[in-house]
Design a protein around this motif. Structure first.
Motif, mmCIF file in Angstrom:
data_model
loop_
_atom_site.group_PDB
_atom_site.id
_atom_site.type_symbol
_atom_site.label_atom_id
_atom_site.label_comp_id
_atom_site.label_asym_id
_atom_site.label_seq_id
_atom_site.Cartn_x
_atom_site.Cartn_y
_atom_site.Cartn_z
ATOM 1 N N CYS A 194 0.851 -1.191 0.000
ATOM 2 C CA CYS A 194 0.000 0.000 0.000
ATOM 3 C C CYS A 194 0.888 1.243 0.000
ATOM 4 O O CYS A 194 1.854 1.322 0.755
ATOM 5 C CB CYS A 194 -0.912 -0.015 1.226
ATOM 6 S SG CYS A 194 -1.946 1.462 1.385
ATOM 7 N N ASN B 253 0.081 4.156 1.093
ATOM 8 C CA ASN B 253 -0.130 4.978 2.294
ATOM 9 C C ASN B 253 0.466 4.352 3.547
ATOM 10 O O ASN B 253 1.258 4.971 4.230
ATOM 11 C CB ASN B 253 -1.626 5.228 2.530
ATOM 12 C CG ASN B 253 -2.174 6.279 1.607
ATOM 13 O OD1 ASN B 253 -1.434 6.988 0.953
ATOM 14 N ND2 ASN B 253 -3.485 6.372 1.545
ATOM 15 N N CYS B 254 0.051 3.126 3.844
ATOM 16 C CA CYS B 254 0.441 2.520 5.119
ATOM 17 C C CYS B 254 1.500 1.437 4.982
ATOM 18 O O CYS B 254 2.057 0.995 5.980
ATOM 19 C CB CYS B 254 -0.787 1.969 5.832
ATOM 20 S SG CYS B 254 -1.584 0.598 4.988
ATOM 21 N N ALA C 115 1.028 -1.673 3.983
ATOM 22 C CA ALA C 115 0.502 -3.031 4.164
ATOM 23 C C ALA C 115 0.611 -3.809 2.852
ATOM 24 O O ALA C 115 0.562 -3.237 1.765
ATOM 25 C CB ALA C 115 -0.957 -2.971 4.616
ATOM 26 N N CYS D 93 -4.507 -0.373 0.137
ATOM 27 C CA CYS D 93 -5.115 -1.521 0.794
ATOM 28 C C CYS D 93 -6.587 -1.218 1.061
ATOM 29 O O CYS D 93 -7.047 -0.089 0.884
ATOM 30 C CB CYS D 93 -4.383 -1.851 2.096
ATOM 31 S SG CYS D 93 -4.486 -0.578 3.350
ATOM 32 N N ASN E 144 -8.107 -0.864 3.794
ATOM 33 C CA ASN E 144 -8.295 0.105 4.873
ATOM 34 C C ASN E 144 -8.081 1.540 4.399
ATOM 35 O O ASN E 144 -8.711 2.461 4.913
ATOM 36 C CB ASN E 144 -7.335 -0.190 6.034
ATOM 37 C CG ASN E 144 -7.639 -1.504 6.694
ATOM 38 O OD1 ASN E 144 -8.765 -1.977 6.678
ATOM 39 N ND2 ASN E 144 -6.618 -2.128 7.253
ATOM 40 N N CYS E 145 -7.193 1.754 3.449
ATOM 41 C CA CYS E 145 -6.867 3.106 2.979
ATOM 42 C C CYS E 145 -7.695 3.545 1.781
ATOM 43 O O CYS E 145 -7.821 4.734 1.529
ATOM 44 C CB CYS E 145 -5.390 3.191 2.604
ATOM 45 S SG CYS E 145 -4.277 2.928 3.991
#
Length: 163
Positions: A88, A90-91, A93, A108, A110-111
């Motif tokens: 990902c 952003n994070c 993952a 991901c 979540n993002c």
């Protein structure tokens, strides 16, 4: 090596075309689908080069020509031909296969705001919340119409009580 390319690259080419079709119907990634088409074209260039070398009985060293063409195209257009990310952006993952090959966002679940499931409590309408299964706008108008006579009655009752 030429025989291997002639025998196997045709199936690799077909696999990339099928992946592109799957991406078209299931994914949200136009740039990744385009990249898959470009990859299929590059594999096809190598396949055709090997076929010409085999059929014309040329020396095997001529396979360098289609390989050099493919290598040059990959070098100059690497961001368009290989847009896949494993993590990902952003994070960090790890992404699953669907997110890697089907989604342009490289985010991901979540993002990615488009990938989040909607809450079921808000989207489900029950008989109590929406009698007669009217759309929300019609339901709110109906509630306003029903509320206004009550307000008039309570206003009239207040006037009677005051006098």
């Amino acid at each position: 090596m030429i025989d291997f390319i002639v025998d196997k690259f045709y199936y690799l080419f077909l696999g990339l075309i099928v992946l592109s079709l799957v991406q078209r119907h299931r994914g949200r990634g136009n740039s990744k689908r385009t990249a898959t088409i470009f990859q299929a074209i590059l594999v096809f260039i190598i396949y055709i080069g090997a076929m010409v070398i085999k059929e014309e009985n040329l020396e095997k060293k001529w396979i360098i020509v289609p390989l050099a063409i493919v290598a040059a195209v990959l070098y100059f257009f690497r961001s368009r031909i290989i847009p896949y990310k494993m993590h990902c952006r952003n994070c960090g993952a790890k992404l699953n296969a669907a997110q890697i090959f089907m989604h342009d966002s490289n985010l991901c679940s979540n993002c990615d705001p488009d990938d989040k499931p909607e809450e079921e409590d808000e989207s489900e309408d029950t008989e109590e919340d929406n009698p007669g299964n009217l759309p929300d706008a019609e339901n709110s108008e109906r509630e306003e119409l029903e509320a206004s006579p009550e307000e008039e009655q309570t206003g009239e009752d207040k006037k009677k009580q005051e006098s």
